[in-house]
Enzyme design. Sequence first.
Site, PDB file in Angstrom:
ATOM      1  N   ILE A 168       0.835  -1.199   0.000  1.00 44.50           N
ATOM      2  CA  ILE A 168       0.000   0.000   0.000  1.00 44.50           C
ATOM      3  C   ILE A 168       0.875   1.257   0.000  1.00 44.50           C
ATOM      4  CG2 ILE A 168      -1.704   1.302   1.355  1.00 44.50           C
ATOM      5  CD1 ILE A 168      -2.786  -1.452   2.362  1.00 44.50           C
ATOM      6  N   ASP A 219      11.469   3.435   4.764  1.00 47.07           N
ATOM      7  CA  ASP A 219      11.224   2.039   5.151  1.00 47.07           C
ATOM      8  C   ASP A 219      12.430   1.552   5.945  1.00 47.07           C
ATOM      9  OD1 ASP A 219      10.394  -0.860   5.072  1.00 47.07           O
ATOM     10  OD2 ASP A 219       8.975  -0.100   3.583  1.00 47.07           O
ATOM     11  N   ASP A 225      13.714   3.127  10.454  1.00 46.87           N
ATOM     12  CA  ASP A 225      12.862   2.249  11.258  1.00 46.87           C
ATOM     13  C   ASP A 225      12.009   3.168  12.118  1.00 46.87           C
ATOM     14  OD1 ASP A 225      11.719   0.676  13.221  1.00 46.87           O
ATOM     15  OD2 ASP A 225      13.461  -0.639  13.417  1.00 46.87           O
ATOM     16  N   VAL A 226      10.713   3.137  11.914  1.00 44.90           N
ATOM     17  CA  VAL A 226       9.835   4.100  12.610  1.00 44.90           C
ATOM     18  C   VAL A 226       9.855   3.913  14.129  1.00 44.90           C
ATOM     19  CG1 VAL A 226       8.290   4.537  10.660  1.00 44.90           C
ATOM     20  CG2 VAL A 226       7.732   2.693  12.273  1.00 44.90           C
ATOM     21  N   ALA A 275       3.566   2.418   7.656  1.00 41.30           N
ATOM     22  CA  ALA A 275       4.348   1.241   8.088  1.00 41.30           C
ATOM     23  C   ALA A 275       3.529   0.454   9.099  1.00 41.30           C
ATOM     24  CB  ALA A 275       5.666   1.676   8.711  1.00 41.30           C
ATOM     25  N   LEU A 295      -3.206 -16.951  18.223  1.00 45.64           N
ATOM     26  CA  LEU A 295      -4.402 -17.014  19.055  1.00 45.64           C
ATOM     27  C   LEU A 295      -4.047 -16.573  20.467  1.00 45.64           C
ATOM     28  CD1 LEU A 295      -6.113 -20.220  17.681  1.00 45.64           C
ATOM     29  CD2 LEU A 295      -6.652 -17.831  17.205  1.00 45.64           C
ATOM     30  N   ASN A 322     -10.555  -9.348  14.795  1.00 49.26           N
ATOM     31  CA  ASN A 322     -10.215 -10.465  13.925  1.00 49.26           C
ATOM     32  C   ASN A 322      -9.521 -11.541  14.747  1.00 49.26           C
ATOM     33  OD1 ASN A 322     -10.199 -11.718  11.470  1.00 49.26           O
ATOM     34  ND2 ASN A 322      -8.410 -10.635  10.674  1.00 49.26           N
ATOM     35  N   TYR A 347      -2.800  -6.818  16.848  1.00 47.89           N
ATOM     36  CA  TYR A 347      -3.002  -5.991  15.651  1.00 47.89           C
ATOM     37  C   TYR A 347      -4.302  -5.167  15.772  1.00 47.89           C
ATOM     38  CZ  TYR A 347      -3.299  -4.898  10.625  1.00 47.89           C
ATOM     39  OH  TYR A 347      -3.384  -4.268   9.409  1.00 47.89           O
ATOM     40  N   THR A 388      -1.926  -7.702  -0.730  1.00 48.23           N
ATOM     41  CA  THR A 388      -0.508  -7.316  -0.629  1.00 48.23           C
ATOM     42  C   THR A 388       0.281  -8.497  -0.062  1.00 48.23           C
ATOM     43  OG1 THR A 388      -0.607  -6.546   1.664  1.00 48.23           O
ATOM     44  CG2 THR A 388      -1.142  -4.921  -0.018  1.00 48.23           C
TER      45      THR A 388
END
Length: 251
Positions: A25, A44, A67-68, A95, A102, A153, A159, A194
Amino acid sequence: ATAPASWDRPLEGKVAVVTGAARGIGATIAEVFARDGAKVIVADIPAAGEALSETANKVGGTALALDVTAPDAADKLAEFATERFGGIDIIVHNAGITRDKLLANMDEGRWNSVINVNLAAPHRITEGLVAKGVLKEGGRVIDVSSIAGIAGNRGQTNYGASKAGVIGMVNAEAPKLAEKGITINAVAPGFIETAMTAAIPLGTREAGRLMSSLLQGGQTVDVAETIAFFASPASNAVNGNVVRVCGQSLI
Ligand code: NAI
Protein backbone atom coordinates in the site's frame (compact mmCIF):
# COMPACT_ATOMS: atom_id res chain seq x y z
CA ALA A 1 -17.07 30.25 -2.74
CA THR A 2 -16.91 28.75 -6.19
CA ALA A 3 -15.42 25.34 -6.94
CA PRO A 4 -11.90 25.33 -8.36
CA ALA A 5 -11.72 24.66 -12.08
CA SER A 6 -9.82 21.43 -11.55
CA TRP A 7 -7.75 19.47 -9.07
CA ASP A 8 -5.02 18.80 -11.61
CA ARG A 9 -1.84 18.05 -9.60
CA PRO A 10 -3.42 19.06 -6.28
CA LEU A 11 -0.21 18.32 -4.34
CA GLU A 12 2.09 20.49 -6.48
CA GLY A 13 4.81 22.03 -4.30
CA LYS A 14 4.00 19.80 -1.30
CA VAL A 15 6.50 17.58 0.50
CA ALA A 16 5.02 14.23 1.49
CA VAL A 17 6.46 11.43 3.62
CA VAL A 18 5.20 7.86 3.32
CA THR A 19 6.48 5.28 5.83
CA GLY A 20 6.61 1.61 4.90
CA ALA A 21 6.80 2.66 1.25
CA ALA A 22 9.09 -0.06 -0.12
CA ARG A 23 6.15 -2.19 -1.20
CA GLY A 24 2.41 -2.78 -0.89
CA ILE A 25 0.00 0.00 0.00
CA GLY A 26 2.84 2.41 0.87
CA ALA A 27 4.49 2.10 -2.54
CA THR A 28 1.16 2.84 -4.24
CA ILE A 29 0.53 5.86 -1.99
CA ALA A 30 3.93 7.20 -3.08
CA GLU A 31 2.98 6.69 -6.73
CA VAL A 32 -0.35 8.47 -6.37
CA PHE A 33 1.25 11.37 -4.45
CA ALA A 34 3.92 11.78 -7.16
CA ARG A 35 1.23 11.74 -9.86
CA ASP A 36 -0.56 14.50 -7.93
CA GLY A 37 2.59 16.63 -7.96
CA ALA A 38 4.15 16.04 -4.51
CA LYS A 39 7.82 15.62 -3.77
CA VAL A 40 7.81 12.27 -1.97
CA ILE A 41 10.12 10.97 0.73
CA VAL A 42 9.74 7.20 0.82
CA ALA A 43 10.83 5.67 4.11
CA ASP A 44 11.22 2.04 5.15
CA ILE A 45 13.41 -0.17 7.35
CA PRO A 46 17.04 -0.55 6.26
CA ALA A 47 16.35 -4.24 5.45
CA ALA A 48 13.92 -3.12 2.71
CA GLY A 49 17.07 -2.20 0.72
CA GLU A 50 16.64 -2.39 -3.05
CA ALA A 51 12.84 -2.40 -2.92
CA LEU A 52 12.91 1.05 -1.32
CA SER A 53 15.29 2.47 -3.96
CA GLU A 54 13.07 0.98 -6.64
CA THR A 55 9.99 2.76 -5.27
CA ALA A 56 11.98 5.99 -4.97
CA ASN A 57 13.15 5.73 -8.59
CA LYS A 58 9.70 4.87 -9.86
CA VAL A 59 8.11 7.94 -8.27
CA GLY A 60 11.06 10.30 -8.72
CA GLY A 61 11.22 10.52 -4.94
CA THR A 62 13.86 10.39 -2.23
CA ALA A 63 14.56 7.24 -0.20
CA LEU A 64 15.18 7.32 3.54
CA ALA A 65 16.16 4.22 5.51
CA LEU A 66 14.12 4.71 8.67
CA ASP A 67 12.86 2.25 11.26
CA VAL A 68 9.84 4.10 12.61
CA THR A 69 10.32 2.51 16.04
CA ALA A 70 13.83 3.93 16.50
CA PRO A 71 13.80 6.36 19.45
CA ASP A 72 15.34 9.04 17.21
CA ALA A 73 13.05 8.38 14.21
CA ALA A 74 11.33 11.80 14.42
CA ASP A 75 14.70 13.60 14.78
CA LYS A 76 16.16 11.74 11.83
CA LEU A 77 13.15 12.38 9.61
CA ALA A 78 12.95 16.03 10.68
CA GLU A 79 16.61 16.64 9.90
CA PHE A 80 16.43 14.86 6.54
CA ALA A 81 13.28 16.66 5.38
CA THR A 82 14.43 20.07 6.61
CA GLU A 83 17.84 19.86 4.94
CA ARG A 84 16.47 18.72 1.60
CA PHE A 85 13.04 20.30 1.36
CA GLY A 86 12.68 22.82 4.18
CA GLY A 87 9.95 20.87 6.01
CA ILE A 88 7.05 18.48 5.60
CA ASP A 89 3.46 19.12 4.46
CA ILE A 90 2.04 15.60 4.53
CA ILE A 91 2.93 12.45 6.47
CA VAL A 92 1.31 9.05 6.02
CA HIS A 93 1.99 6.59 8.83
CA ASN A 94 1.60 3.51 6.68
CA ALA A 95 4.35 1.24 8.09
CA GLY A 96 2.66 -1.67 9.83
CA ILE A 97 3.19 -5.27 10.81
CA THR A 98 1.20 -8.31 11.92
CA ARG A 99 2.38 -10.97 14.40
CA ASP A 100 -0.74 -13.13 14.57
CA LYS A 101 -1.35 -15.79 17.24
CA LEU A 102 -4.40 -17.01 19.06
CA LEU A 103 -4.85 -15.41 22.45
CA ALA A 104 -3.28 -18.20 24.53
CA ASN A 105 -0.04 -17.90 22.52
CA MET A 106 -0.01 -14.12 22.26
CA ASP A 107 3.32 -13.59 23.97
CA GLU A 108 4.67 -10.25 25.14
CA GLY A 109 7.13 -9.96 22.23
CA ARG A 110 4.41 -10.21 19.59
CA TRP A 111 2.21 -7.80 21.52
CA ASN A 112 4.91 -5.18 22.00
CA SER A 113 6.33 -5.23 18.48
CA VAL A 114 2.91 -4.72 16.86
CA ILE A 115 1.88 -1.98 19.30
CA ASN A 116 5.25 -0.26 18.79
CA VAL A 117 5.23 -0.20 14.99
CA ASN A 118 1.51 0.36 14.39
CA LEU A 119 0.55 2.69 17.25
CA ALA A 120 3.41 4.08 19.34
CA ALA A 121 5.63 5.05 16.40
CA PRO A 122 3.05 7.12 14.50
CA HIS A 123 2.23 8.97 17.72
CA ARG A 124 5.86 9.63 18.62
CA ILE A 125 6.76 10.78 15.11
CA THR A 126 3.76 13.10 14.74
CA GLU A 127 4.45 14.65 18.14
CA GLY A 128 8.13 15.06 17.32
CA LEU A 129 7.54 16.71 13.95
CA VAL A 130 4.93 19.08 15.35
CA ALA A 131 7.08 20.02 18.36
CA LYS A 132 9.96 20.88 16.04
CA GLY A 133 7.70 22.87 13.71
CA VAL A 134 8.79 20.64 10.82
CA LEU A 135 5.21 19.73 9.96
CA LYS A 136 4.01 22.99 8.45
CA GLU A 137 0.82 24.92 9.00
CA GLY A 138 -1.78 23.46 6.63
CA GLY A 139 -0.09 20.10 7.18
CA ARG A 140 -1.77 16.72 6.95
CA VAL A 141 -1.29 13.64 9.08
CA ILE A 142 -2.84 10.46 7.70
CA ASP A 143 -2.85 7.27 9.72
CA VAL A 144 -3.55 3.76 8.53
CA SER A 145 -5.95 1.85 10.78
CA SER A 146 -7.75 -1.33 9.70
CA ILE A 147 -11.14 -2.98 9.71
CA ALA A 148 -9.48 -5.29 12.25
CA GLY A 149 -9.40 -2.31 14.61
CA ILE A 150 -13.17 -1.79 14.20
CA ALA A 151 -14.56 -5.31 13.91
CA GLY A 152 -11.76 -7.38 15.43
CA ASN A 153 -10.22 -10.46 13.93
CA ARG A 154 -9.40 -13.89 15.36
CA GLY A 155 -5.71 -14.25 16.16
CA GLN A 156 -5.12 -10.52 15.92
CA THR A 157 -5.56 -9.24 19.48
CA ASN A 158 -2.34 -7.25 19.18
CA TYR A 159 -3.00 -5.99 15.65
CA GLY A 160 -6.67 -5.15 16.32
CA ALA A 161 -5.74 -3.32 19.52
CA SER A 162 -3.05 -1.33 17.71
CA LYS A 163 -5.41 -0.37 14.88
CA ALA A 164 -8.27 0.52 17.27
CA GLY A 165 -5.68 2.57 19.15
CA VAL A 166 -4.92 4.46 15.94
CA ILE A 167 -8.58 5.51 15.76
CA GLY A 168 -8.51 6.69 19.38
CA MET A 169 -5.30 8.57 18.67
CA VAL A 170 -6.78 10.32 15.62
CA ASN A 171 -9.85 11.36 17.61
CA ALA A 172 -7.72 12.73 20.43
CA GLU A 173 -5.13 14.50 18.30
CA ALA A 174 -7.54 16.15 15.84
CA PRO A 175 -8.59 19.14 18.00
CA LYS A 176 -5.04 19.61 19.28
CA LEU A 177 -3.46 19.63 15.81
CA ALA A 178 -6.25 21.87 14.46
CA GLU A 179 -4.90 24.64 16.71
CA LYS A 180 -1.77 24.52 14.55
CA GLY A 181 -3.73 24.37 11.28
CA ILE A 182 -2.92 20.69 10.81
CA THR A 183 -5.50 17.97 10.16
CA ILE A 184 -5.33 14.28 11.03
CA ASN A 185 -7.49 11.57 9.48
CA ALA A 186 -7.28 7.83 8.98
CA VAL A 187 -8.25 5.11 6.57
CA ALA A 188 -9.40 1.69 7.75
CA PRO A 189 -8.80 -0.71 4.88
CA GLY A 190 -10.52 -4.07 4.64
CA PHE A 191 -8.78 -7.00 2.98
CA ILE A 192 -6.24 -5.61 0.48
CA GLU A 193 -4.11 -7.84 -1.78
CA THR A 194 -0.51 -7.32 -0.63
CA ALA A 195 2.43 -9.34 0.68
CA MET A 196 1.02 -8.86 4.19
CA THR A 197 -2.24 -10.65 3.36
CA ALA A 198 -0.55 -13.17 1.03
CA ALA A 199 1.07 -14.56 4.19
CA ILE A 200 -2.25 -15.56 5.79
CA PRO A 201 -3.60 -19.10 5.31
CA LEU A 202 -5.69 -19.61 2.18
CA GLY A 203 -9.02 -20.21 3.97
CA THR A 204 -8.72 -17.07 6.07
CA ARG A 205 -7.69 -15.13 2.99
CA GLU A 206 -10.79 -16.29 1.09
CA ALA A 207 -12.97 -15.35 4.08
CA GLY A 208 -11.37 -11.90 4.06
CA ARG A 209 -12.19 -11.41 0.40
CA LEU A 210 -15.80 -12.51 0.91
CA MET A 211 -16.29 -9.93 3.65
CA SER A 212 -16.33 -7.27 0.96
CA SER A 213 -19.54 -6.91 -1.01
CA LEU A 214 -17.24 -6.73 -4.03
CA LEU A 215 -16.46 -10.37 -3.14
CA GLN A 216 -12.78 -9.86 -3.84
CA GLY A 217 -9.77 -8.34 -2.14
CA GLY A 218 -9.27 -4.60 -2.46
CA GLN A 219 -6.35 -3.16 -4.39
CA THR A 220 -3.60 -0.95 -2.97
CA VAL A 221 -4.74 1.87 -5.23
CA ASP A 222 -8.19 1.87 -3.56
CA VAL A 223 -6.51 2.82 -0.28
CA ALA A 224 -4.01 5.21 -1.90
CA GLU A 225 -6.71 7.27 -3.65
CA THR A 226 -8.64 7.72 -0.39
CA ILE A 227 -5.44 8.86 1.29
CA ALA A 228 -4.81 11.24 -1.63
CA PHE A 229 -8.13 12.90 -0.82
CA PHE A 230 -7.03 13.46 2.80
CA ALA A 231 -3.77 14.93 1.49
CA SER A 232 -5.37 17.26 -1.05
CA PRO A 233 -6.92 20.73 -0.70
CA ALA A 234 -10.27 19.03 -1.45
CA SER A 235 -10.34 17.90 2.20
CA ASN A 236 -9.38 21.22 3.85
CA ALA A 237 -12.35 21.02 6.21
CA VAL A 238 -12.08 17.32 6.98
CA ASN A 239 -10.47 16.53 10.35
CA GLY A 240 -10.60 13.62 12.78
CA ASN A 241 -12.31 11.18 10.41
CA VAL A 242 -11.84 7.49 9.77
CA VAL A 243 -12.89 6.23 6.35
CA ARG A 244 -13.34 2.51 5.74
CA VAL A 245 -11.90 1.35 2.46
CA CYS A 246 -13.34 -2.10 2.19
CA GLY A 247 -15.78 -2.33 -0.70
CA GLN A 248 -18.88 -1.67 1.39
CA SER A 249 -17.80 -4.28 3.88
CA LEU A 250 -20.53 -6.51 5.18
CA ILE A 251 -19.01 -6.24 8.66
P1 NAI B 1 3.30 -4.80 3.63
O1 NAI B 1 3.81 -5.78 4.63
O2 NAI B 1 3.21 -5.22 2.21
O3 NAI B 1 4.15 -3.45 3.71
C1 NAI B 1 4.45 -2.85 4.93
C2 NAI B 1 5.76 -2.08 4.80
O4 NAI B 1 6.05 -1.50 6.08
C3 NAI B 1 6.94 -2.99 4.43
O5 NAI B 1 7.66 -2.43 3.35
C4 NAI B 1 7.76 -3.02 5.71
O6 NAI B 1 9.17 -3.16 5.49
C5 NAI B 1 7.43 -1.65 6.34
N1 NAI B 1 7.73 -1.63 7.77
C6 NAI B 1 7.47 -2.58 8.70
N2 NAI B 1 7.97 -2.23 9.89
C7 NAI B 1 8.55 -1.01 9.72
C8 NAI B 1 9.26 -0.14 10.58
N3 NAI B 1 9.49 -0.45 11.86
N4 NAI B 1 9.73 1.02 10.08
C9 NAI B 1 9.53 1.34 8.78
N5 NAI B 1 8.88 0.55 7.91
C10 NAI B 1 8.40 -0.63 8.38
O7 NAI B 1 1.87 -4.34 4.20
P2 NAI B 1 0.63 -3.61 3.48
O8 NAI B 1 -0.42 -4.63 3.28
O9 NAI B 1 1.08 -2.77 2.35
O10 NAI B 1 0.13 -2.68 4.70
C11 NAI B 1 0.40 -1.30 4.81
C12 NAI B 1 -0.42 -0.74 5.96
O11 NAI B 1 -1.80 -1.00 5.74
C13 NAI B 1 -0.10 -1.39 7.32
O12 NAI B 1 -0.17 -0.41 8.33
C14 NAI B 1 -1.20 -2.41 7.47
O13 NAI B 1 -1.42 -2.73 8.82
C15 NAI B 1 -2.36 -1.65 6.86
N6 NAI B 1 -3.48 -2.49 6.43
C16 NAI B 1 -3.31 -3.46 5.48
C17 NAI B 1 -4.38 -4.23 5.10
C18 NAI B 1 -4.26 -5.32 4.08
O14 NAI B 1 -5.24 -6.05 3.90
N7 NAI B 1 -3.14 -5.48 3.39
C19 NAI B 1 -5.71 -4.03 5.70
C20 NAI B 1 -5.78 -2.98 6.66
C21 NAI B 1 -4.69 -2.24 7.01
